[in-house]
Design a protein around this motif. Structure first.
Motif, short mmCIF file in Angstrom:
data_model
loop_
_atom_site.label_atom_id
_atom_site.label_comp_id
_atom_site.label_asym_id
_atom_site.label_seq_id
_atom_site.Cartn_x
_atom_site.Cartn_y
_atom_site.Cartn_z
N LYS A 21 1.49 -1.32 0.00
CA LYS A 21 -0.01 -0.31 0.16
C LYS A 21 0.62 1.33 0.10
CE LYS A 21 -3.01 0.20 2.80
NZ LYS A 21 -4.30 0.02 4.26
N VAL A 22 0.67 2.55 -0.53
CA VAL A 22 0.92 3.35 -0.37
C VAL A 22 1.67 4.30 0.92
CG1 VAL A 22 0.87 5.86 -0.69
CG2 VAL A 22 -0.89 4.49 -2.31
N ASN A 23 1.01 3.60 1.84
CA ASN A 23 1.53 3.68 3.21
C ASN A 23 2.80 2.73 3.82
OD1 ASN A 23 0.40 1.42 4.34
ND2 ASN A 23 -1.20 2.66 5.65
N GLY A 24 3.51 2.28 3.05
CA GLY A 24 4.36 0.71 3.48
C GLY A 24 3.59 -0.48 3.86
N GLU A 25 2.21 -0.94 4.19
CA GLU A 25 1.58 -1.64 4.47
C GLU A 25 2.17 -2.97 3.75
OE1 GLU A 25 -1.86 -2.42 7.28
OE2 GLU A 25 -1.63 0.37 7.34
N PHE A 67 -4.97 -0.64 -7.18
CA PHE A 67 -4.03 -0.57 -6.86
C PHE A 67 -2.25 -0.39 -7.30
CE2 PHE A 67 -5.75 -4.98 -7.54
CZ PHE A 67 -4.02 -5.77 -8.14
N ARG A 68 -1.38 0.07 -7.21
CA ARG A 68 -0.56 -0.21 -8.64
C ARG A 68 -0.57 -0.58 -8.87
NH1 ARG A 68 1.14 3.31 -4.71
NH2 ARG A 68 3.55 2.00 -4.72
N LEU A 69 0.26 -1.01 -10.90
CA LEU A 69 0.58 -1.99 -10.90
C LEU A 69 2.87 -1.58 -10.57
CD1 LEU A 69 -0.10 -2.27 -14.62
CD2 LEU A 69 -0.83 -3.11 -12.48
N ASP A 70 3.28 -1.21 -10.07
CA ASP A 70 4.29 -1.19 -9.61
C ASP A 70 4.67 -1.65 -8.01
OD1 ASP A 70 3.40 1.13 -8.48
OD2 ASP A 70 5.09 1.97 -9.11
N SER A 71 3.22 -2.11 -7.38
CA SER A 71 3.13 -2.05 -5.82
C SER A 71 2.35 -4.18 -5.86
CB SER A 71 2.62 -1.60 -5.62
OG SER A 71 1.04 -1.58 -5.20
N ILE A 72 2.81 -4.61 -7.18
CA ILE A 72 1.91 -5.37 -6.84
C ILE A 72 3.67 -6.47 -6.29
CG2 ILE A 72 1.52 -8.16 -8.28
CD1 ILE A 72 -0.29 -6.14 -9.82
N LEU A 73 3.33 -7.55 -5.39
CA LEU A 73 4.00 -8.38 -5.04
C LEU A 73 4.01 -9.85 -5.48
CD1 LEU A 73 4.53 -7.69 -1.51
CD2 LEU A 73 5.78 -6.90 -3.32
#
Length: 90
Positions: A21-25, A67-73
């Motif tokens: 998430k944007v907040n790092g979670e 969600f952002r594509l670049d944040s996907i794990l």
């Protein structure tokens, strides 16, 4: 995986997505774009999207989430159990 590949996967399956998430979670979400799982169009506004984000129907929250594509794990197709691990290039 690009946005069109992910949308195709979501239109055909229920998917488990793990992302930051944007907040790092770290967040895990069961979501889809399967037509029979979505709410009636007249009851919800169209979800917002850009070239960097994707809007999906969260089956646990019963609401649109994005969600952002670049944040996907990772992306795990629940129906087939196949898993695709995506690396961040940022």
């Amino acid at each position: 995986m690009n946005i069109e590949d992910l949308k195709k996967l979501l239109r055909e399956n229920v998917v488990n997505v793990v992302f930051t998430k944007v907040n790092g979670e770290k967040r895990e979400m069961t979501c889809t774009l399967l037509a029979d799982k979505l709410p009636p169009q007249e009851s919800k506004k169209e979800p917002r999207e850009s070239t960097n984000t994707i809007s999906v129907w969260d089956l646990e929250k019963n609401n649109w989430r994005s969600f952002r594509l670049d944040s996907i794990l990772s992306v795990n197709t629940i129906i087939s159990g196949s898993e695709v691990i995506l690396e961040n290039t940022a």
